[in-house]
Design a protein around this motif. Structure first.
Motif, PDB file in Angstrom:
ATOM      1  N   VAL A  47      37.527  24.860  55.444  1.00  0.00           N
ATOM      2  CA  VAL A  47      37.552  24.763  53.989  1.00  0.00           C
ATOM      3  C   VAL A  47      38.320  23.497  53.611  1.00  0.00           C
ATOM      4  N   ARG A  48      37.609  22.519  53.093  1.00  0.00           N
ATOM      5  CA  ARG A  48      38.246  21.242  52.779  1.00  0.00           C
ATOM      6  C   ARG A  48      39.128  21.357  51.528  1.00  0.00           C
ATOM      7  N   GLU A  51      37.510  21.879  48.239  1.00  0.00           N
ATOM      8  CA  GLU A  51      36.840  23.177  48.188  1.00  0.00           C
ATOM      9  C   GLU A  51      37.848  24.298  47.970  1.00  0.00           C
ATOM     10  N   THR A  54      38.720  24.396  44.415  1.00  0.00           N
ATOM     11  CA  THR A  54      37.675  25.070  43.647  1.00  0.00           C
ATOM     12  C   THR A  54      37.810  26.588  43.747  1.00  0.00           C
ATOM     13  N   MET A  55      38.088  27.082  44.966  1.00  0.00           N
ATOM     14  CA  MET A  55      38.262  28.519  45.142  1.00  0.00           C
ATOM     15  C   MET A  55      39.491  29.016  44.389  1.00  0.00           C
ATOM     16  N   ASP A 149      33.548  30.865  54.264  1.00  0.00           N
ATOM     17  CA  ASP A 149      32.575  29.771  54.346  1.00  0.00           C
ATOM     18  C   ASP A 149      32.049  29.573  55.764  1.00  0.00           C
ATOM     19  N   VAL A 175      29.911  31.260  51.272  1.00  0.00           N
ATOM     20  CA  VAL A 175      29.767  29.962  50.622  1.00  0.00           C
ATOM     21  C   VAL A 175      29.295  28.947  51.659  1.00  0.00           C
ATOM     22  N   GLN A 176      28.241  28.248  51.347  1.00  0.00           N
ATOM     23  CA  GLN A 176      27.781  27.075  52.082  1.00  0.00           C
ATOM     24  C   GLN A 176      27.425  27.403  53.533  1.00  0.00           C
ATOM     25  N   SER A 200      27.180  26.215  47.517  1.00  0.00           N
ATOM     26  CA  SER A 200      28.321  25.303  47.652  1.00  0.00           C
ATOM     27  C   SER A 200      29.484  25.861  46.848  1.00  0.00           C
ATOM     28  N   PHE A 201      30.658  25.312  47.115  1.00  0.00           N
ATOM     29  CA  PHE A 201      31.839  25.747  46.380  1.00  0.00           C
ATOM     30  C   PHE A 201      31.712  25.409  44.896  1.00  0.00           C
ATOM     31  N   ASP A 202      30.942  24.347  44.587  1.00  0.00           N
ATOM     32  CA  ASP A 202      30.788  23.970  43.178  1.00  0.00           C
ATOM     33  C   ASP A 202      30.069  25.047  42.382  1.00  0.00           C
TER      34      ASP A 202
END
Length: 575
Positions: A47-48, A51, A54-55, A149, A175-176, A200-202
């Motif tokens: 998980v970058r 990202e 975003t979470m 993810d 996710v993703q 995606s996380f978006d």
């Protein structure tokens, strides 16, 4: 992304306005009964950072749509990677602002992906009553939302089945890069309503929109007429009454009675039980304090507070500390100080120079520069031998200030029987604790009076007991010519005397052996908790002539006779 049909559990009104104000619900929000809701968040290294941010905002947005409160929805958050970390438990916060603050402070773990371990933790810990979950008999739904993810690195099917068997409803949100098979193995049936895959996380905020549209049947609690004294808990087409913490339902299933746990007689308090609604606390009688089990009592040890100022011993009583003197001493009018009984005035002591009382006994002293003879009464000067003597004195915190003063007096009694002069005996002093400090080197003082005055001026160091470091300092520095030691060609004996009251915190073996290899005659004097094995390791052979021990600082003076005969060299040894 999978679509979500309306969930049959009361949970689904739970949610939300993700993305803070960006997402709005169409139509009025239905009220539901209470929920215990735990978010299980993947914070593995895959998980970058953006990202994870975003979470984090996704969670904050979800909270905005919850009816949060102790008697409504309780929320807990855990994150996991190769380990599991509780961000906050179900019972931690009752205000949405506090939850948001904890989520914004969240730091990713950035390791592996042990999803099975996280489910195990949620089942055994996060949904426990101790962590704030309501007991099973309260019939409050337990909901776990797992957001991940990737593919789990451990097995999830078996532990997820155990969690579902315990009544935990699981939503799996992938996710993703998430593995769909793992999501389906974790989620509760029907899978179409509990498994979600986000591209995606978006787009994760779209997950929140799937939770709207819950059954909006009649809420009998809202319509009134239920008659519940404290709380009305709604379910589709029915309701039941519940009581606030510390109360229980009466026989009419509507009114509430305070629970008096003290009256039940199972509290286990040793002295007094103090009741409060649904709880109790134990208290002790005056003069006692509650122990760690919060039930039993022990007498207060006033002496342990360290403010009694007793010179010898402190005895704790119900009224407070009382000072007591050791045998042979009397308590002075201040109630703290002790004075030795003066036996010198009541017996024919026979001391040639001076008699000093010590409790139930006495000892004789000689003037400076003279030594006490074997009869313990007459005086004589130390034989005319030359010696370079370095004393290593333990200044660790276990010695304590008052005992350190006794040690300095003991050192000066050794100096009294030495022929101190530049041509005779030279004396150096080193103090050690967690570090080593040369108080004065061998070549600084030429008379016994100067040495004794310098000893009295030494300040107590405290801290640890690094005896090995002190031995190294002595070998490498104290007997150097730069520090006042006489050249080896003059064959002046080099003597080291180590004084300690406890076990060394570092290794002494190497530098104790090195000292003897360098021709230094080593003496070891131990007091109190000094370790005999270490004393023998420090001392030269035979140990019987080079090791001395006293059980306490007050009785060290009996060691002087042994040291006097050993340290004062014979004339023959100087030839």
């Amino acid at each position: 992304m999978r679509s979500l049909l309306c969930s049959p559990l009361p949970m689904l009104l739970l949610l939300l306005q993700p993305w803070e104000s960006q997402l709005q619900f169409a139509g009025p929000r239905c009220r539901t009964g209470p929920l215990d809701l735990v978010f299980v968040i993947d914070s593995s290294r895959s998980v970058r950072p953006f990202e994870f941010e975003t979470m984090r905002q996704f969670l904050v947005g979800l909270l905005r749509g919850l009816d949060v409160g102790p008697n409504a929805t309780r929320v807990g958050v855990i994150q996991y990677s190769s380990q599991v970390q509780s961000v906050f438990r179900l019972g931690a916060f009752s205000r949405r602002e506090d939850m948001e603050r904890a989520i914004r402070a969240l730091v990713p773990l950035a390791q592996g992906t042990m999803t099975g371990l996280a489910i195990q933790y949620a089942m055994n810990v996060a949904f426990s009553v101790a962590e704030g979950a309501r007991p099973p008999e309260a019939r409050v739904p337990r909901i776990a939302v797992i957001v991940t993810d990737g593919r789990p690195q451990d097995r999830v099917a078996e532990v997820a089945a155990q969690a579902r068997a315990r009544g935990i409803e699981i939503y799996a949100v992938g996710v993703q890069r998430a593995d769909v098979g793992s999501l389906r193995a974790m989620a509760s049936p029907p899978l179409d309503e509990h498994v979600f895959l986000v591209e995606s996380f978006d787009l994760i905020q779209e997950f929140g929109l799937q939770f709207q549209g819950r059954l909006c049947g009649k809420d009998l609690c809202v319509e009134g007429g239920h008659g519940c004294q404290h709380q009305c808990v709604s379910a589709p087409g029915t309701f039941h009454c519940a009581c606030n913490p510390g109360y229980q339902l009466a026989a009419d299933n509507k009114s509430c009675l305070a629970i008096d746990l003290c009256a039940e007689g199972t509290h286990g308090c040793e002295h007094h039980c103090i009741s409060s609604p649904g709880s109790y606390s134990c208290r002790c009688r005056a003069g006692f304090v509650l122990q760690q089990d919060q039930r039993s009592c022990r007498a207060i040890d006033h002496c342990s507070f360290g403010n009694h100022s007793c010179q010898h011993e402190c005895v704790s009583t119900f009224r407070g500390p009382r000072c007591h003197c050791r045998e042979g001493h009397d308590l002075l009018p201040d109630g703290r100080s002790c004075q030795a009984r003066d036996l010198c005035n009541g017996v024919d002591h026979g001391c040639e120079f001076q008699c000093v009382s010590e409790g139930l006994s006495y000892r004789c002293l000689c003037p400076e520069g003279q030594q006490l003879q074997a009869d313990g009464k007459s005086c004589n000067r130390c034989r005319e031998g030359h010696v370079d003597l370095v004393l290593l004195v333990d200044g660790s915190k276990s010695v304590r200030p008052q005992n350190f003063e006794l040690v300095k007096r003991f050192v000066n009694q050794i100096v009294d029987f030495l022929d101190v002069s530049p041509e005779g005996t030279r004396v150096g002093l080193v103090q050690f604790s967690s570090r080593v400090r040369t108080e004065f080197p061998l070549g600084r003082y030429g008379t016994a009076a100067e040495v004794k005055q310098a000893v009295l001026a030494v300040e107590y160091m405290e801290r640890g007991t690094m005896t090995g470091l002190a031995l190294r300092h002595m070998v490498e520095h104290s007997f150097s010519e730069a520090q006042g030691a006489r050249p080896r060609a003059l064959n002046v004996p080099r003597v080291g005397l180590v004084f300690t009251d406890g076990r060394s915190q570092d290794d002494i073996s190497v530098w104790a052996a090195r000292a003897k290899e360098e021709g230094i005659v080593m003496y070891a004097v131990g007091v109190g908790k000094a370790v005999e094995e270490e004393l023998r390791q420090i001392a030269s052979e035979p140990a019987e002539l080079h090791v001395s021990y006293s059980p306490d600082f007050g009785s060290m003076t009996h060691l002087l006779e042994n040291l006097r005969g050993s340290i004062c060299p014979d004339k023959e040894t100087q030839a």
